[in-house]
Design a protein around this motif. Sequence first.
Motif, PDB file in Angstrom:
ATOM      1  N   VAL A 177       0.859  -1.178   0.000  1.00 39.58           N
ATOM      2  CA  VAL A 177       0.000   0.000   0.000  1.00 39.58           C
ATOM      3  C   VAL A 177       0.895   1.228   0.000  1.00 39.58           C
ATOM      4  CG1 VAL A 177      -1.799   1.291   1.214  1.00 39.58           C
ATOM      5  CG2 VAL A 177      -1.800  -1.206   1.297  1.00 39.58           C
ATOM      6  N   LEU A 178       0.578   2.200  -0.859  1.00 40.17           N
ATOM      7  CA  LEU A 178       1.386   3.408  -0.964  1.00 40.17           C
ATOM      8  C   LEU A 178       0.494   4.629  -0.791  1.00 40.17           C
ATOM      9  CD1 LEU A 178       4.177   4.608  -1.565  1.00 40.17           C
ATOM     10  CD2 LEU A 178       3.590   4.570  -3.991  1.00 40.17           C
ATOM     11  N   LEU A 179       0.812   5.476   0.192  1.00 40.29           N
ATOM     12  CA  LEU A 179       0.090   6.724   0.416  1.00 40.29           C
ATOM     13  C   LEU A 179       0.767   7.834  -0.374  1.00 40.29           C
ATOM     14  CD1 LEU A 179      -2.005   8.527   1.830  1.00 40.29           C
ATOM     15  CD2 LEU A 179      -0.389   8.736   3.742  1.00 40.29           C
ATOM     16  N   LEU A 180       0.013   8.462  -1.267  1.00 36.19           N
ATOM     17  CA  LEU A 180       0.527   9.547  -2.106  1.00 36.19           C
ATOM     18  C   LEU A 180      -0.221  10.835  -1.744  1.00 36.19           C
ATOM     19  CD1 LEU A 180       0.453   7.526  -5.438  1.00 36.19           C
ATOM     20  CD2 LEU A 180       2.488   8.093  -4.124  1.00 36.19           C
ATOM     21  N   ASP A 181       0.469  11.776  -1.140  1.00 36.47           N
ATOM     22  CA  ASP A 181      -0.142  13.036  -0.704  1.00 36.47           C
ATOM     23  C   ASP A 181       0.303  14.153  -1.638  1.00 36.47           C
ATOM     24  OD1 ASP A 181      -1.300  15.143   0.580  1.00 36.47           O
ATOM     25  OD2 ASP A 181      -0.309  14.843   2.504  1.00 36.47           O
ATOM     26  N   GLU A 182      -0.570  14.535  -2.563  1.00 36.21           N
ATOM     27  CA  GLU A 182      -0.281  15.560  -3.574  1.00 36.21           C
ATOM     28  C   GLU A 182       1.069  15.284  -4.256  1.00 36.21           C
ATOM     29  OE1 GLU A 182      -2.403  17.816  -4.410  1.00 36.21           O
ATOM     30  OE2 GLU A 182      -3.690  18.224  -2.686  1.00 36.21           O
ATOM     31  N   PRO A 183       1.280  14.086  -4.814  1.00 37.53           N
ATOM     32  CA  PRO A 183       2.599  13.729  -5.336  1.00 37.53           C
ATOM     33  C   PRO A 183       3.019  14.489  -6.587  1.00 37.53           C
ATOM     34  CG  PRO A 183       1.009  12.068  -5.965  1.00 37.53           C
ATOM     35  CD  PRO A 183       0.299  12.999  -5.018  1.00 37.53           C
ATOM     36  N   LEU A 184       2.075  15.079  -7.308  1.00 34.57           N
ATOM     37  CA  LEU A 184       2.411  15.742  -8.562  1.00 34.57           C
ATOM     38  C   LEU A 184       2.272  17.255  -8.467  1.00 34.57           C
ATOM     39  CD1 LEU A 184       0.524  13.303 -10.982  1.00 34.57           C
ATOM     40  CD2 LEU A 184       2.841  13.114 -10.064  1.00 34.57           C
TER      41      LEU A 184
END
Length: 260
Positions: free
Chosen positions: A53-60
């Motif tokens: 599982v990968l949490l992406l917080d505003e990655p872009l």
Amino acid sequence: MKGAPKSEIGPRVRQALEMVRLPGFEKRRPKQLSGGQQQRVALARALVNRPEVLLLDEPLGALDLKLRKEMQLELKKLQREVGITFIYVTHDQEEALTMSDRIAVMDHGVVKQIGLASEIYEEPNCRFVADFIGETNFIEGKVHSVDGAHTEFEAGGLKFLANASAGVSRGANATLAVRPERIRLTPAKPQDTWNAYPGDVRESVYIGTDTRYLVELAPTVSVRVRQQNVLPLGMPVLEGPVGVKVWVSWPPDSGRVLVE
């Protein structure tokens, strides 16, 4: 990459950098990277460990618009290929619709609605969700009657027929939500829909792919209309000046009455 054999480290690093469009950057130092490149390196560092599982917080967030859109598609493709569950946090409405299999819309820590992207967009359960995802017209008024799934709605002396959300009852103050792209603009009254009203164009903005209009239907009721520029130029509706008389219409299923 703790615990990975030395023989795997190099190939996995190169693969992770290729995933984020930074091949050959293995030897670069942080100060040699732009802000957008540093953000992509951070993403590569997370992916190289192959988490479940990968949490992406505003990655872009730091990327320019063109690269951001490309990376959205790359991330979605990557997620399918590696089978990692992504929990993706974003305030970008279009990005939420593009990236998600399922969306949870939150307001101050409270989940307002969970569903497929199409469900969130087409069937919002409250005004907050309708306003957060996409552009929406909101017309304030009162529920005149409820007949099954459809509601007759009154506002500014006009009556509208629309879908009803849960909790809608006769006489209740409510809001009618209609997406701008679902509204049709014609020079003459259409014959194939219940919701058809004459109006005056108060604003017209050409933005290339489409033209956006503000049309006044009554002193207290105006709607924004978004119409694709697919018809020949010179059509009155597409190129008409501000103040031109038009008809706006939409099918009942394109509107939704919300009580929250």
